[in-house]
Design an enzyme around this catalytic site. Structure first.
Site, PDB file in Angstrom:
ATOM      1  N   ARG A 118      42.764  18.765  38.437  1.00  0.00           N
ATOM      2  CA  ARG A 118      41.960  18.811  39.662  1.00  0.00           C
ATOM      3  C   ARG A 118      42.615  17.982  40.756  1.00  0.00           C
ATOM      4  O   ARG A 118      42.651  18.395  41.925  1.00  0.00           O
ATOM      5  CB  ARG A 118      40.537  18.307  39.378  1.00  0.00           C
ATOM      6  CG  ARG A 118      39.700  19.271  38.557  1.00  0.00           C
ATOM      7  CD  ARG A 118      38.358  18.675  38.175  1.00  0.00           C
ATOM      8  NE  ARG A 118      37.539  18.331  39.329  1.00  0.00           N
ATOM      9  CZ  ARG A 118      36.412  17.624  39.256  1.00  0.00           C
ATOM     10  NH1 ARG A 118      35.955  17.191  38.078  1.00  0.00           N
ATOM     11  NH2 ARG A 118      35.722  17.352  40.349  1.00  0.00           N
ATOM     12  N   CYS A 124      36.351   9.874  42.965  1.00  0.00           N
ATOM     13  CA  CYS A 124      36.335  10.847  41.869  1.00  0.00           C
ATOM     14  C   CYS A 124      35.733  12.136  42.403  1.00  0.00           C
ATOM     15  O   CYS A 124      35.916  12.462  43.574  1.00  0.00           O
ATOM     16  CB  CYS A 124      35.558  10.300  40.658  1.00  0.00           C
ATOM     17  SG  CYS A 124      33.820   9.940  41.005  1.00  0.00           S
TER      18      CYS A 124
END
Length: 279
Positions: free
Chosen positions: A178, A237
Site C-alpha cells: 500500500r 497509517c
C-alpha cells in the site's frame, strides 16, 4: 504500575476488582476482517473490562474515520464508561495492539495520568486459563478532566509544513504494498501511494504474540526503514490507528518527540490537492 508501559497478566490477575483500576478492551477490527469487536467483547472479556469503541468516541462531524473528538466530548464519553483522569488504567485488545495502542495513546493525549497496556493481550490471558466474563460491564460514572496535548497530534496543514521543511521524519505504518502504491486502498475514493519523502515501517513488524518486540529489535526495525530514532518523528497509517503502534514502539526506546497524523492516508489520499509518491 509506574515505570513501565506494560503490566503482566500476573499483575492484572492480582489486582482485579480494585475500585480505582479500570480495564479497557480496546479491540479494533477492520471491516474486511468480517468480525465485530463489540460482540466479541460481550461474548468474552477480562472481568470488569469496559469496551472503548474507537468509532463511537470520535468526531462525528467529519466523514473521516474515528477522528479525535473535542476534549469536552471525550471527557463526557469516557466519564460515562467509569473512567477518570486519575484512574489506574490497563488497556488490552485481541489484535496485536491494532486498537489497544490507539486507545492507550488517546487516553494519554487527553490527560489520563496512569495508562498501561497488557503484555500479551487477551490471547495470553485466555491461554493461561484466567477468569473471563460475558455481557456489558457498567461502572459508576466518573469525572474525567481533559487536558488535551495539542502537540501530540498533527493536522493536514501540520503535515504539509513538515513535508516542506523536513522538521520531522514521516513514518508510515501501512503494509509495504500500500505504501508503494502497488495495492489498492480499502476505502473507496482514496488514491494509492504515500506522502512524499516518508519512510515505511509496517506496524506488524514491531509486534509479536501480543507484545511489542524487545527494544533492540524495535531500534533495528526503525534503522532498517531509514529512520533516525534520535530525531523527531511523525507517524501515519491508513486512518490513525496503527500509527499508534509505531508511536508505542518509539516510546519503548524513550523517544517521546513524536506526533501522530490523525487523518492519515484516509485524509491525505482522498484529496486532490495533496501530492503523493509511488515507489
Amino acid at each position: 504500575m509506574s515505570g513501565s508501559l506494560f503490566v503482566s497478566t500476573e499483575w492484572l490477575a492480582a489486582h482485579l476488582g480494585e475500585p480505582d483500576l479500570v480495564i479497557i478492551d480496546g479491540t479494533f477490527l477492520l471491516p474486511s476482517e468480517g468480525r465485530n469487536a463489540y460482540e466479541e467483547y460481550r461474548a468474552s472479556h477480562i472481568p470488569g473490562a469496559v469496551f472503548f469503541d474507537i468509532d463511537e468516541i470520535a468526531d462525528h462531524s467529519t466523514n473521516l474515520p474515528h477522528m479525535l473528538p473535542t476534549p469536552e466530548a471525550f471527557a463526557k464519553a469516557v466519564g460515562a464508561l467509569g473512567i477518570s483522569d486519575t484512574s489506574r488504567i490497563v488497556v488490552y485488545d485481541t489484535s496485536n495492539f491494532q486498537g489497544g495502542a490507539r486507545v492507550w495513546w488517546t487516553l494519554r493525549l487527553y490527560g489520563a495520568k496512569d495508562v498501561k497496556l497488557l503484555a500479551g493481550g487477551f490471547a495470553r490471558w485466555k491461554a493461561e486459563g484466567r477468569p473471563l466474563e460475558q455481557g456489558q460491564v457498567r461502572r459508576p460514572p466518573q469525572t474525567f478532566t481533559a487536558h488535551f496535548d495539542e502537540a501530540g497530534v498533527a493536522s493536514l496543514d501540520d503535515v504539509r509544513a513538515i513535508m516542506r521543511d523536513g522538521s520531522r521524519q514521516i513514518v508510515d505504518a501501512r503494509p509495504a504494498a500500500r505504501f508503494r502504491g502497488e495495492a489498492e486502498e480499502p476505502r473507496p475514493g482514496v488514491r494509492s501511494g504515500h506522502i512524499p519523502g516518508s519512510f515505511n515501517l509496517p506496524s506488524r513488524d514491531l509486534v509479536k504474540d501480543g507484545e511489542i518486540k524487545p527494544p533492540q529489535e524495535i531500534a533495528a526495525a526503525f534503522g532498517q526503514a531509514g529512520v533516525d530514532i534520535s530525531k523527531p518523528v511523525l507517524t501515519t497509517c491508513g486512518s490513525g490507528v496503527t500509527a499508534a503502534i509505531l508511536l508505542l514502539g518509539l516510546a519503548t526506546l524513550g523517544q517521546d518527540d513524536v506526533r501522530l497524523y490523525d487523518g492519515s492516508w484516509s485524509e491525505w489520499g482522498a484529496r486532490s490537492d495533496t501530492p503523493i509518491e509511488k515507489s
